[in-house]
Design a protein around this motif. Sequence first.
Motif, PDB file in Angstrom:
ATOM      1  N   LEU A   6       0.811  -1.222   0.000  1.00 16.86           N
ATOM      2  CA  LEU A   6       0.000   0.000   0.000  1.00 16.86           C
ATOM      3  C   LEU A   6       0.845   1.273   0.000  1.00 16.86           C
ATOM      4  O   LEU A   6       0.294   2.374  -0.132  1.00 16.86           O
ATOM      5  CB  LEU A   6      -0.915   0.024   1.233  1.00 16.86           C
ATOM      6  N   ARG A   7       2.146   1.141   0.162  1.00 18.04           N
ATOM      7  CA  ARG A   7       3.001   2.322   0.331  1.00 18.04           C
ATOM      8  C   ARG A   7       2.835   3.352  -0.783  1.00 18.04           C
ATOM      9  O   ARG A   7       2.824   4.567  -0.503  1.00 18.04           O
ATOM     10  CB  ARG A   7       4.455   1.872   0.461  1.00 18.04           C
ATOM     11  N   PRO A   8       2.684   2.954  -2.059  1.00 21.44           N
ATOM     12  CA  PRO A   8       2.514   3.982  -3.108  1.00 21.44           C
ATOM     13  C   PRO A   8       1.300   4.884  -2.881  1.00 21.44           C
ATOM     14  O   PRO A   8       1.289   6.024  -3.370  1.00 21.44           O
ATOM     15  CB  PRO A   8       2.355   3.142  -4.388  1.00 21.44           C
ATOM     16  N   LEU A   9       0.308   4.410  -2.157  1.00 19.28           N
ATOM     17  CA  LEU A   9      -0.883   5.225  -1.919  1.00 19.28           C
ATOM     18  C   LEU A   9      -0.612   6.391  -0.986  1.00 19.28           C
ATOM     19  O   LEU A   9      -1.394   7.353  -0.955  1.00 19.28           O
ATOM     20  CB  LEU A   9      -2.003   4.359  -1.327  1.00 19.28           C
ATOM     21  N   TYR A  10       0.450   6.316  -0.223  1.00 21.63           N
ATOM     22  CA  TYR A  10       0.728   7.372   0.749  1.00 21.63           C
ATOM     23  C   TYR A  10       1.952   8.193   0.354  1.00 21.63           C
ATOM     24  O   TYR A  10       2.455   8.981   1.150  1.00 21.63           O
ATOM     25  CB  TYR A  10       0.891   6.760   2.138  1.00 21.63           C
ATOM     26  N   GLN A  11       2.385   8.019  -0.876  1.00 22.15           N
ATOM     27  CA  GLN A  11       3.496   8.812  -1.396  1.00 22.15           C
ATOM     28  C   GLN A  11       3.012   9.939  -2.297  1.00 22.15           C
ATOM     29  O   GLN A  11       3.809  10.669  -2.874  1.00 22.15           O
ATOM     30  CB  GLN A  11       4.469   7.895  -2.157  1.00 22.15           C
ATOM     31  N   VAL A 106      -9.078   1.928   2.045  1.00 19.64           N
ATOM     32  CA  VAL A 106      -8.497   0.610   1.777  1.00 19.64           C
ATOM     33  C   VAL A 106      -9.037  -0.493   2.681  1.00 19.64           C
ATOM     34  O   VAL A 106      -8.758  -1.674   2.440  1.00 19.64           O
ATOM     35  CB  VAL A 106      -6.958   0.646   1.909  1.00 19.64           C
ATOM     36  N   MET A 107      -9.805  -0.153   3.695  1.00 20.06           N
ATOM     37  CA  MET A 107     -10.216  -1.174   4.648  1.00 20.06           C
ATOM     38  C   MET A 107     -11.034  -2.299   4.006  1.00 20.06           C
ATOM     39  O   MET A 107     -10.814  -3.478   4.327  1.00 20.06           O
ATOM     40  CB  MET A 107     -11.000  -0.545   5.803  1.00 20.06           C
ATOM     41  N   PRO A 108     -11.955  -2.027   3.091  1.00 13.63           N
ATOM     42  CA  PRO A 108     -12.659  -3.161   2.448  1.00 13.63           C
ATOM     43  C   PRO A 108     -11.706  -4.105   1.712  1.00 13.63           C
ATOM     44  O   PRO A 108     -11.900  -5.323   1.714  1.00 13.63           O
ATOM     45  CB  PRO A 108     -13.626  -2.465   1.475  1.00 13.63           C
ATOM     46  N   LEU A 109     -10.674  -3.554   1.073  1.00 11.85           N
ATOM     47  CA  LEU A 109      -9.683  -4.386   0.390  1.00 11.85           C
ATOM     48  C   LEU A 109      -8.953  -5.270   1.391  1.00 11.85           C
ATOM     49  O   LEU A 109      -8.805  -6.484   1.175  1.00 11.85           O
ATOM     50  CB  LEU A 109      -8.681  -3.506  -0.350  1.00 11.85           C
ATOM     51  N   LEU A 110      -8.510  -4.695   2.510  1.00 12.03           N
ATOM     52  CA  LEU A 110      -7.741  -5.453   3.491  1.00 12.03           C
ATOM     53  C   LEU A 110      -8.596  -6.515   4.165  1.00 12.03           C
ATOM     54  O   LEU A 110      -8.136  -7.624   4.438  1.00 12.03           O
ATOM     55  CB  LEU A 110      -7.144  -4.502   4.528  1.00 12.03           C
ATOM     56  N   ALA A 111      -9.858  -6.188   4.437  1.00 16.02           N
ATOM     57  CA  ALA A 111     -10.745  -7.155   5.075  1.00 16.02           C
ATOM     58  C   ALA A 111     -10.994  -8.347   4.166  1.00 16.02           C
ATOM     59  O   ALA A 111     -11.026  -9.504   4.621  1.00 16.02           O
ATOM     60  CB  ALA A 111     -12.070  -6.481   5.449  1.00 16.02           C
ATOM     61  N   ALA A 333      -1.125   5.206   9.173  1.00 15.73           N
ATOM     62  CA  ALA A 333      -0.106   5.220  10.224  1.00 15.73           C
ATOM     63  C   ALA A 333       0.642   3.886  10.279  1.00 15.73           C
ATOM     64  O   ALA A 333       1.859   3.853  10.481  1.00 15.73           O
ATOM     65  CB  ALA A 333      -0.754   5.530  11.568  1.00 15.73           C
ATOM     66  N   LEU A 334      -0.062   2.771  10.075  1.00 15.91           N
ATOM     67  CA  LEU A 334       0.587   1.457  10.074  1.00 15.91           C
ATOM     68  C   LEU A 334       1.586   1.353   8.932  1.00 15.91           C
ATOM     69  O   LEU A 334       2.715   0.888   9.111  1.00 15.91           O
ATOM     70  CB  LEU A 334      -0.464   0.349   9.949  1.00 15.91           C
ATOM     71  N   VAL A 335       1.179   1.773   7.740  1.00 19.00           N
ATOM     72  CA  VAL A 335       2.064   1.694   6.581  1.00 19.00           C
ATOM     73  C   VAL A 335       3.290   2.574   6.799  1.00 19.00           C
ATOM     74  O   VAL A 335       4.427   2.175   6.521  1.00 19.00           O
ATOM     75  CB  VAL A 335       1.315   2.111   5.298  1.00 19.00           C
ATOM     76  N   GLY A 336       3.080   3.776   7.325  1.00 20.79           N
ATOM     77  CA  GLY A 336       4.177   4.711   7.513  1.00 20.79           C
ATOM     78  C   GLY A 336       5.151   4.317   8.599  1.00 20.79           C
ATOM     79  O   GLY A 336       6.288   4.817   8.627  1.00 20.79           O
TER      80      GLY A 336
END
Length: 373
Positions: A6-11, A106-111, A333-336
């Motif tokens: 998921l990191r590209p989503l927060y860049q 992103v929560m529906p994807l992760l679930a 926050a988890l990804v970062g």
Amino acid sequence: MQLSFLRPLYQRPGPWCSVYLDASLDTEDAHPALDLRWRGLQRQLAEQGADEPTVAAIDRVVRGHDPMPGDYGLAVFGTGGHVVLSEYLHAPPRRDLAAYDPLPHVMPLLAQRGEQVAWVRVLADRTGADAMSVSAGGVPRRAHVVGRESYQLRRVKPGGWSQSRYQRAAMEAWHHNAGDVTAATVELAERVGAEVVVVAGDVRATGMIAAQMPERWQDLVVRTDAGSRAGGADQTLLDDLTVQTIAEVADQRVTAALDRFGMQEDVGAGLDAVVAALQRNQVDTMLIVDDPSANGELWIGPAATDIALDPAQLVAVADPPQRVRADAALVRALVGTDAELTVLGPDEAPELVDGVGAVLRYVDPSTPGRGGA
């Protein structure tokens, strides 16, 4: 669950278009139905103020994706006129969804994605093997291994002065071929960080391969005589065993996270405590109960650890705090902070305070207990 994908989503700065769509094409009217559903989601994005270039980029992904057999879904995330991440869903989403928010939803994807287990499966006979590996991100790799020995692969029938010599030759050929397969298996397992290695097929070949696996992989090997490399062979039993084995490993991982959380004596329980731990880069793994109806909110600043229940806690950040979905802020926050996530069903942690908790990297003596921040 590792979240590095998921990191590209927060860049990139938002706002973000997040789309979840049932893309199944298994009926005669599937294409018109898909078009109708997608047009409805486009209207929702427009009503929420989404920019046309980003919606157009998502449109190209939705209409141009490679169809999959059976029922499946798509999750697509875009901003600034570009699609940054698109994922196939192994089943249609609970409902089609289109959101335009400061953070990707992103929560529906992760679930739905659940615990991803990296694995290798080897289907062997005495001449070689067909191997498949799948990374934790679901990326498959295939390999075809041909053993170095092709002569005298059958042990001769009893009788004759040369019987023992041919018997030994056959055994040595099998052993060499098994060694070649083992080397290829180890290479695949190391490449994807496998948590389980299924060795299937010919009983003699699987025994030799399992015996030659390095010690560090021995406990991860599951051996079975299911499956065959013969043309047209039914692999259903092998597929079922592979799925069951992977599911057991995923369940063990969830159980281990719950056990670690329980050993902390309530430290890291509840939303207040989890947010405080994220601010200190203290979270190793966050536990969250899957609740599609959740609509709580948190405040964020530009940094991953800029997360708070009250905007007054973020007065020192350079940009004005933003109010966003709580689950979106938590995942960012988890990804970062390179933390992991475990998604639980409602029946797996019915007493989890606020439906969220954290396994901590370290315990600060000043860290409050249950419900504290």
